[in-house]
Design an enzyme around this catalytic site. Structure first.
Site, PDB file in Angstrom:
ATOM      1  N   GLY A   1       0.819  -1.207   0.000  1.00  0.00           N
ATOM      2  CA  GLY A   1       0.000   0.000   0.000  1.00  0.00           C
ATOM      3  C   GLY A   1       0.846   1.246   0.000  1.00  0.00           C
ATOM      4  N   PRO A   2       0.218   2.398  -0.242  1.00  0.00           N
ATOM      5  CG  PRO A   2      -1.394   4.044  -0.442  1.00  0.00           C
ATOM      6  CD  PRO A   2      -1.210   2.572  -0.516  1.00  0.00           C
ATOM      7  N   PRO A   3       2.461   4.999   1.127  1.00  0.00           N
ATOM      8  CG  PRO A   3       4.330   6.269   0.547  1.00  0.00           C
ATOM      9  CD  PRO A   3       3.066   5.710  -0.019  1.00  0.00           C
ATOM     10  N   GLY A   4       2.200   5.732   4.646  1.00  0.00           N
ATOM     11  CA  GLY A   4       1.356   6.379   5.652  1.00  0.00           C
ATOM     12  C   GLY A   4       0.052   5.693   5.951  1.00  0.00           C
ATOM     13  CB  VAL A   5      -1.971   3.000   4.454  1.00  0.00           C
ATOM     14  CG1 VAL A   5      -2.316   3.922   3.319  1.00  0.00           C
ATOM     15  CG2 VAL A   5      -0.962   1.955   4.011  1.00  0.00           C
ATOM     16  N   GLY A   6      -0.178   2.799   7.519  1.00  0.00           N
ATOM     17  CA  GLY A   6      -0.064   2.050   8.777  1.00  0.00           C
ATOM     18  C   GLY A   6       0.410   0.625   8.624  1.00  0.00           C
ATOM     19  CE  LYS A   7       3.469  -0.071   3.329  1.00  0.00           C
ATOM     20  NZ  LYS A   7       3.075   1.341   3.177  1.00  0.00           N
ATOM     21  CB  THR A   8       5.662   0.074   9.983  1.00  0.00           C
ATOM     22  OG1 THR A   8       6.253   0.161   8.693  1.00  0.00           O
ATOM     23  CG2 THR A   8       6.711  -0.319  10.999  1.00  0.00           C
TER      24      THR A   8
ATOM     25  CB  SER B   1      -6.482   4.110 -15.828  1.00  0.00           C
ATOM     26  OG  SER B   1      -5.876   3.040 -15.166  1.00  0.00           O
TER      27      SER B   1
ATOM     28  CE  LYS C   1      -7.213   3.407 -11.743  1.00  0.00           C
ATOM     29  NZ  LYS C   1      -7.312   2.646 -12.996  1.00  0.00           N
TER      30      LYS C   1
END
Length: 774
Positions: free
Chosen positions: A356-363, A679, A722
């Site tokens: 996922g994109p940065p900042g979505v809480g993966k870590t 797209s 999207k």
């Protein structure tokens, strides 16, 4: 040199091994070879004269003429004595130099025709200077040489003839045969003195170096003996006091440590072997430190220590929900893993990959998983790793060798079943030092990682109990074989409502605490938070949102301290006072219906985004121009859309020859940002159709999908991202390819309620939905 026939003589020749005789030189020789004995006998029959010449190689017993130097010495045999062992001892005196012209006899003994060279001893100032220089060099040589004595200096000092002086000094030197022969072959006196000077100078330098090396070795030996003596004294004192000496105490301590640990048999055997090596090494040995470090590493790794899983599904679900808003699929997968673990007791750790994109809480999600399981947590960042040794470790032969990051992480964890986070696995690269992603295959393969091999440890290590979690921004950057071993879980981003919940539950309390504030000192309404989300951030995650909350806390803290306010209340009306003017316009959709302008939807590494596509039609000659830094795929989509409209011009009620009368310019704003992907086909076709027919496009519609030359709409990826972007932009209706209908369920329900999603499979349906017909 002119050869005078009267100087020629036929004389027997005696080859010498490792020896050379100069004129005027007297010495004893032991002769044993048959040919040499016969040559002596022949000389005694005649004038007692014999030619002495050295062999080029000393190990040849029966030399050929080619193996004997051409320049020798005519010597007089003064005395012969037969020894009991059959050898003849001869006393010879050098008479003159002699050049061998040819061999006249070689079968029974060597007999040669020689030209005898008689020297004329003439001196001039240059020769005199050379003689003094040679004497000076010889004196210095005698001082540093242990093989010569000072009487030699007195013996040669009185010699006045320059040639004889050179020969006398050369006879006293311990030189190689080739060097001695070069002096013998120097017929010219000046050349002979210069050759001797060069040889003396070289020899003296070598002797000086030898002396320095001997001194250094002697000092080192004295130091070592002193250390040995002191260490023996220390041992004796420690023995009297009942203490053990350093190395022995170290070894005993290691053995006690092993006895208390539960280690596999192979590990115990390896460590015992290394301890035995360590015990035999001197305390000062550098290798001892290397062996000790290796043993420490093996003993510091967890081989059997294990944390007990706290498998309580309800508790785990509560922890996951408390620490993270949304992310339903990830939570569901973790709970499934816990349920299976509870049933089978032992399950090989799955390899999950959060994309996922940065900042979505993966870590932070990985930390929550560790908390819900009650396991140790360890994180290793793989961003920028390009050396295979970072994963597998270095060989112990290298200086500064150490294990790879995997075993370093296991040491940090202290248990064999931690939650192990491999952060940014898509950022690994490779160069001449190897391919770390290939080394990761063994780590992340459940069939292989039960015997992971680290180059430093050299023992199989079991990683099968570890729960590996990887994170990545883009799955495409992960090598295919590595991707195949992982279970992909996509985290597309958060809705506005999820962001609101995250701010209230996590970000705001965290920032208030960090800035010394409380809810009583600073208030932030839901409307204000939503306005921050809409006007001051545009992202899939919440990283920038947290920064904006932090900025508000700083402003509030300053007001409370400087203005002595008891409470700061931030509302939508005074928000710009704290954060400045709005950075983004919420609702990126157009404010009114426009001709030739369509809102498309795109997916980037940062998540979903809206894409404004503009088409302008001007009189011209049918030129199609594309701008906005478009990639090859988007350019091809534009060409396909243009070709489709040309083929359907009559049905769509467009001038059949429009492509000959008008120039068409397709532009995608934000030209500094590269854009590519499949797209934008239907978006470009719709904008082109609107520009040609002058029918406006609805401002409430956004669309995504690829187009074929027959007008079919093909499926695309990133539907959820999207749709989230469309929702953020204030769009009311989204047109999706019909084949993407299965992906609609992934869109959060709160977003689906506010978006009208229309599935289309042909461009005619797209135009019907998007164009505002009067």
């Amino acid at each position: 040199m002119n050869i005078n026939p009267s100087s020629k003589k036929n004389l027997p020749l005696l080859p010498l091994r490792g020896l050379l005789v100069y004129p005027t030189m007297v010495l004893h020789l032991d002769v044993g070879r048959e040919k040499s004995v016969r040559a002596l006998e022949k000389a005694m029959v005649g004038e007692n004269l014999i030619v002495l010449a050295s062999q080029t190689e000393t190990n040849i017993d029966d030399p050929e003429p080619n193996d004997i130097f051409d320049m020798g010495t005519v010597a007089r045999v003064k005395q012969m004595l037969k020894l009991p062992n059959g050898t003849i001892r001869v006393l010879v005196e050098g008479v003159s130099r002699a050049k061998v012209l040819e061999y006249t006899e070689t079968d029974d003994h060597y007999e040669v025709e020689v030209f005898e060279i008689h020297e004329t001893e003439e001196t001039d100032p240059e020769v005199e200077a050379l003689m003094r220089a040679v004497l000076q060099q010889f004196e210095q040589y005698v001082k540093v040489s242990k093989k010569t004595n000072h009487e030699m200096i007195a013996a040669v000092t009185d010699i006045e003839e320059p040639g004889r002086l050179a020969d006398a000094i050369a006879s006293h030197l311990t030189l190689k045969i080739k060097d001695k022969q070069s002096i013998l072959e120097a017929v010219d006196v000046k050349a002979r003195l210069e050759t001797l000077m060069r040889i003396l100078s070289d020899e003296r330098e070598v002797l000086e170096l030898e002396r320095k090396i001997h001194q250094r070795v002697r000092k080192q030996m004295e130091k070592t003996q002193k250390e040995y003596y002191l260490r023996e004294q220390m041992k004796a004192i420690q023995k009297e006091l009942g203490e053990k000496e350093g190395r022995q105490a170290e070894v005993d301590e290691l053995r006690d440590k092993i006895a208390k640990m539960t280690l596999p048999e192979a590990v115990v055997e390896k460590v015992e072997k290394e301890i035995d090596r360590l015990e035999k090494m001197p305390a000062t040995s550098a290798e001892g430190t290397v062996v000790r470090t290796y043993i420490d590493w093996i003993l510091s790794l967890p081989w059997s220590d294990k944390t007990t899983d706290e498998i309580d599904i309800d508790k785990a679900e509560k922890i996951l929900n408390d620490e993270h808003a949304g992310l339903e699929k990830v939570k569901e997968r973790i709970l499934e893993y816990l349920a299976v673990q509870k049933l089978v007791k032992h399950m090989r750790g799955p390899i999950l990959c959060l994309v996922g994109p940065p900042g979505v809480g993966k870590t932070s999600l990985a930390k929550s998983i560790a908390n819900s399981l009650g396991r140790k947590f360890v994180r290793v960042s793989l961003g920028g790793v390009r050396d295979e040794a970072e994963i597998r470790g270095h060989r112990r032969t290298y200086i500064g060798a150490m294990p790879g990051r995997i075993l370093q992480g296991m040491k940090t964890a202290g248990s064999i079943n931690p939650v192990f986070l491999l952060d940014e696995i898509d950022k690994m690269s490779n160069d001449f030092r190897g391919d770390p992603s290939s080394a990761m295959l063994e780590v992340l393969d459940p069939e292989q990682n039960n015997s992971f091999s680290d180059h430093y440890i050299e023992l199989p290590y079991d990683l099968s109990n570890v729960l590996f979690i990887c994170t990545a921004n883009v799955a495409q950057n992960i090598p295919r074989p590595l991707l195949d071993r992982m279970e992909m879980i996509y985290i597309p981003g958060y809705t506005e409502l999820e962001k609101l919940a995250i701010v209230k539950k996590h970000l705001l309390p965290k920032q208030l605490k960090a800035h010394g504030l409380t809810k009583e000192k600073m208030s932030l309404s839901d409307e204000t938070i939503l306005q921050i989300i809409r006007d001051y951030t545009r992202e899939s995650g919440v990283r920038n949102l947290e920064r904006q909350i932090g900025a508000l806390c700083r402003k509030a803290a300053k007001q409370i301290v400087s203005d002595e306010k008891k409470r700061v209340s931030i509302t939508p009306k005074n928000l710009s006072k704290y954060l400045g003017a709005a950075r983004f316009r919420f609702g990126l959709a157009e404010t009114e219906d426009q001709v030739g302008v369509v809102t498309g939807l795109a997916w980037t590494e940062m998540g979903g985004d809206t894409l404004s596509i503009e088409v302008s039609v001007v009189p011209g000659k049918g030129k199609l121009q594309l701008t906005g830094q478009l990639g090859d795929v988007m350019k091809e989509s534009a060409q396909a859309a243009f070709s489709y409209i040309r083929s359907r011009a009559e049905d769509l009620k467009i001038q059949a020859d429009f492509y000959e009368k008008f120039d068409i310019h397709i532009h995608v704003p934000e030209g500094a940002i590269p854009k590519d992907g499949p797209s934008a086909g239907i978006s470009m076709a719709t904008a082109l159709m609107s520009a040609l027919t002058r029918i406006p496009v609805s401002r409430e519609v956004a669309m995504t999908g690829e187009i074929t030359l027959r007008g079919r709409v093909l499926p695309i990826g990133g539907v959820k991202e999207k749709c989230l972007a469309a929702h953020r932009a204030g769009v009311k209706k989204v047109l999706l390819p019909k084949d993407n209908g299965k992906d609609v369920d992934d869109i959060p329900e709160s977003v689906r309620k506010e978006l009208k999603i229309v599935l289309v499979d042909h461009l005619d349906q797209v135009l019907e939905q998007a164009l505002v017909r009067q």
